[in-house]
Write a protein that holds these residues in place. Structure first.
Motif, PDB file in Angstrom:
ATOM      1  N   ASP A   9     -23.029 143.718 -38.432  1.00  0.00           N
ATOM      2  CA  ASP A   9     -24.312 144.335 -38.101  1.00  0.00           C
ATOM      3  C   ASP A   9     -25.193 143.397 -37.268  1.00  0.00           C
ATOM      4  OD1 ASP A   9     -23.498 146.518 -39.529  1.00  0.00           O
ATOM      5  OD2 ASP A   9     -24.594 145.963 -41.378  1.00  0.00           O
ATOM      6  N   MET A  10     -25.151 142.116 -37.602  1.00  0.00           N
ATOM      7  CA  MET A  10     -25.958 141.149 -36.839  1.00  0.00           C
ATOM      8  C   MET A  10     -25.463 141.041 -35.402  1.00  0.00           C
ATOM      9  SD  MET A  10     -26.699 137.144 -37.714  1.00  0.00           S
ATOM     10  CE  MET A  10     -27.304 137.581 -39.348  1.00  0.00           C
ATOM     11  N   ARG A  11     -24.152 141.041 -35.175  1.00  0.00           N
ATOM     12  CA  ARG A  11     -23.625 140.949 -33.816  1.00  0.00           C
ATOM     13  C   ARG A  11     -23.980 142.179 -33.002  1.00  0.00           C
ATOM     14  NH1 ARG A  11     -19.186 138.485 -36.513  1.00  0.00           N
ATOM     15  NH2 ARG A  11     -18.151 140.507 -36.688  1.00  0.00           N
ATOM     16  N   ARG A  12     -23.899 143.352 -33.603  1.00  0.00           N
ATOM     17  CA  ARG A  12     -24.278 144.572 -32.873  1.00  0.00           C
ATOM     18  C   ARG A  12     -25.765 144.561 -32.528  1.00  0.00           C
ATOM     19  NH1 ARG A  12     -20.374 146.919 -36.496  1.00  0.00           N
ATOM     20  NH2 ARG A  12     -21.998 147.249 -38.060  1.00  0.00           N
ATOM     21  N   ARG A  13     -26.581 144.139 -33.472  1.00  0.00           N
ATOM     22  CA  ARG A  13     -28.022 144.097 -33.211  1.00  0.00           C
ATOM     23  C   ARG A  13     -28.367 143.047 -32.147  1.00  0.00           C
ATOM     24  NH1 ARG A  13     -29.266 143.182 -37.882  1.00  0.00           N
ATOM     25  NH2 ARG A  13     -29.727 140.952 -37.824  1.00  0.00           N
TER      26      ARG A  13
END
Length: 320
Positions: free
Chosen positions: A109-113
């Motif tokens: 989720d952090m990489r997508r954000r």
């Protein structure tokens, strides 16, 4: 062989003798080097050899690569492009709390954000930079066009080697149709004509005066061998009776063998001439008046030349 005995004194590490010698000088220890040291002789070096490199400032952003290049460069940072690249998994599974799967889920989720926010911020920064560069370029272009199209200054126009006037208009054949308005032309031409005539008359008068002076002085010119012989005899005498500096009375020595001008007495000093001209130091009024005889004669001659309009030659008595 018997075993080696231990050394009675322990080994000590080697130390530089120049560092252990106590110095009584105020010079820093780093400059106290011996003749064998490469910096014993101070040799100046160019400044560029010792200039330190630019320090790296922490937190400085590196030069970003152009992420918007390529065929899809214009489409990046849009919802259509970000949707397939930052798509969430189809089957959302809640991992156990504190497990490794939960940590991997958070990292995804952090990489997508970060991808969505990073591309969006890079697009905003690129747009801002391009806008600033375009505005600066348009400003520079406007300034250049303004300088190129600026009218010529009056001082530059008047001092330019090429005036840029229409010579066909000035020197046209039909002056009646293109006559220049100059009300003072006749007066200026008349004044210039008078100046030219006066200058020519002055040169003519000077030439005539020079010719007249040459004519008067030509009477004493030596043009024949007989006149040259007479002038030499008058200056130096004849072989039978040469001119000498001796005293005929015999007061200063033999008259025939004397060879000094002092035999005739002391020459006249400048102070004597001034005293005679200013009537100072004279013994009588007649002596002072006698000093003015030559000056008055010259004045009378100049007055006569002015009245007659030409040079006057000297008389035979004056020349003698």
């Amino acid at each position: 062989m018997p075993p080696h005995t231990a050394l009675s004194t322990p080994l000590r590490a080697w130390r530089c003798p120049q560092c252990t010698v106590r110095s009584f000088s105020s010079t820093p220890r780093t400059q106290q080097v011996g003749p064998e040291h490469p910096r014993y002789i101070d040799i100046p070096e160019p400044p560029q050899q010792t200039v330190p490199d630019r320090k790296f400032i922490k937190g400085r952003l590196p030069v970003p690569r152009d992420v918007f290049s390529g065929a899809d460069g214009d489409k990046k940072a849009t919802d259509e492009w970000l949707e397939p690249h930052t798509r969430s998994p189809k089957h959302e599974v809640t991992p156990p709390q504190g497990s490794r799967e939960e940590w991997k889920h958070k990292m995804s989720d952090m990489r997508r954000r970060n991808l969505r926010e990073g591309i969006a911020s890079l697009r905003v920064r690129k747009t801002r930079v391009e806008k600033r560069m375009s505005e600066q370029g348009a400003k520079n272009k406007a300034e250049r066009e303004e300088l190129l199209n600026r009218p010529e200054r009056e001082d530059e126009r008047l001092t330019a080697p090429s005036h840029g006037l229409d010579l066909d208009y000035l020197y046209t054949v039909n002056l009646a149709d293109h006559a220049l308005h100059d009300p003072t032309r006749a007066a200026r031409l008349a004044f210039k004509t008078e100046k030219v005539a006066a200058h020519a008359q002055k040169k003519r008068d000077e030439r005539l005066d020079s010719l007249h002076t040459l004519y008067l002085n030509a009477r004493s010119f030596i043009v024949t061998p007989q006149q040259l012989d007479a002038a030499v005899d008058d200056a130096f005498g004849t072989p039978e009776a040469p001119h000498t500096f001796g005293d005929q009375s015999g007061t200063y020595g033999d008259a025939e063998n004397a060879a000094s001008v002092w035999a005739f007495g002391r020459p006249e000093r400048v102070q004597d001439i001034l005293n005679r001209a200013n009537r100072q130091g004279s013994r009588s009024a007649m002596d002072g008046a006698g000093g003015f005889s030559g000056v008055n004669k010259e004045r009378i001659q100049r007055i006569a030349e002015t009245l007659t309009g030409g040079k006057m030659g000297e008389s035979e008595e004056a020349r003698r």
